[in-house]
Design an enzyme around this catalytic site. Sequence first.
Site, short mmCIF file in Angstrom:
data_model
loop_
_atom_site.label_atom_id
_atom_site.label_comp_id
_atom_site.label_asym_id
_atom_site.label_seq_id
_atom_site.Cartn_x
_atom_site.Cartn_y
_atom_site.Cartn_z
N ASP A 174 0.99 -1.13 -0.05
CA ASP A 174 0.03 0.01 -0.08
C ASP A 174 0.98 1.18 0.06
O ASP A 174 2.09 1.12 0.35
CB ASP A 174 -0.94 0.10 1.22
CG ASP A 174 -1.65 1.04 1.39
OD1 ASP A 174 -2.46 1.37 0.32
OD2 ASP A 174 -1.85 1.71 2.44
N PHE A 175 0.27 2.48 -0.42
CA PHE A 175 1.23 3.47 -0.43
C PHE A 175 0.92 4.54 0.97
O PHE A 175 1.82 4.18 1.96
CB PHE A 175 0.91 4.41 -1.68
CG PHE A 175 1.97 5.67 -1.55
CD1 PHE A 175 3.32 5.40 -1.91
CD2 PHE A 175 1.43 6.76 -1.12
CE1 PHE A 175 4.42 6.34 -1.64
CE2 PHE A 175 2.40 8.02 -1.26
CZ PHE A 175 3.58 7.88 -1.65
N ASP A 176 -0.13 5.21 0.86
CA ASP A 176 -0.46 6.12 2.15
C ASP A 176 -0.43 5.26 3.52
O ASP A 176 -1.33 4.29 3.76
CB ASP A 176 -1.69 6.88 1.92
CG ASP A 176 -1.55 7.75 0.75
OD1 ASP A 176 -0.96 8.81 0.99
OD2 ASP A 176 -1.92 7.49 -0.34
#
Length: 145
Positions: free
Chosen positions: A58-60
């Site tokens: 995942d990024f955030d």
Amino acid sequence: MKSSSPRHTSTRDYNYEIVSVDTDVAYRTWMAKYPSALSSFEQITNFAKGKRIALFLDFDGTLSPIVDNPDFAFMSTNMRATAAKVAKYFPTAIISGRSRDKVYNFVGLADLYYAGSHGMDIMGPIRESFDDPPNCIISTNKQGK
Ligand SMILES: O=P(O)(O)OC[C@H]1O[C@H](O[C@H]2O[C@H](CO)[C@@H](O)[C@H](O)[C@H]2O)[C@H](O)[C@@H](O)[C@@H]1O
């Protein structure tokens, strides 16, 4: 006489403490149900033996910290170097609710897969030539299209 127990000067303070205790209990319950992968690393590596590994990130809140302004969710240099290193060993993808271009602009690593808009828009690593590993896709720009 000096009291050794915490002081509650107002109902607001008291409520804040209850919320903190509730949050703490909720966090501990969640951690008991979903323990850190790092504490089970040996179990994971044993389970992975003989299997093909791909990494989905995942990024955030995973590669970048959660910040007030989404335009400032920058990845640290260490995190970028780690993602680049892991991508040398395993196909590595970043899946995000953000647009693919936005995530790519934050990460800037050409060797990763990017799935933006919750997986509606997917891009593979940029392949310089047909001799590159088959888990890459050909960059349309590099073909002059
Ligand atoms: O799937 P993700 O990569 O985790 O994206 C989910 C959403 O992330 C962003 O919002 C979240 O992070 C922001 C920056 O830290 C934060 O300000 C916000 O409160 C979080 O919800 C992004 O702005 C969204 O578009 C994504 O859907």
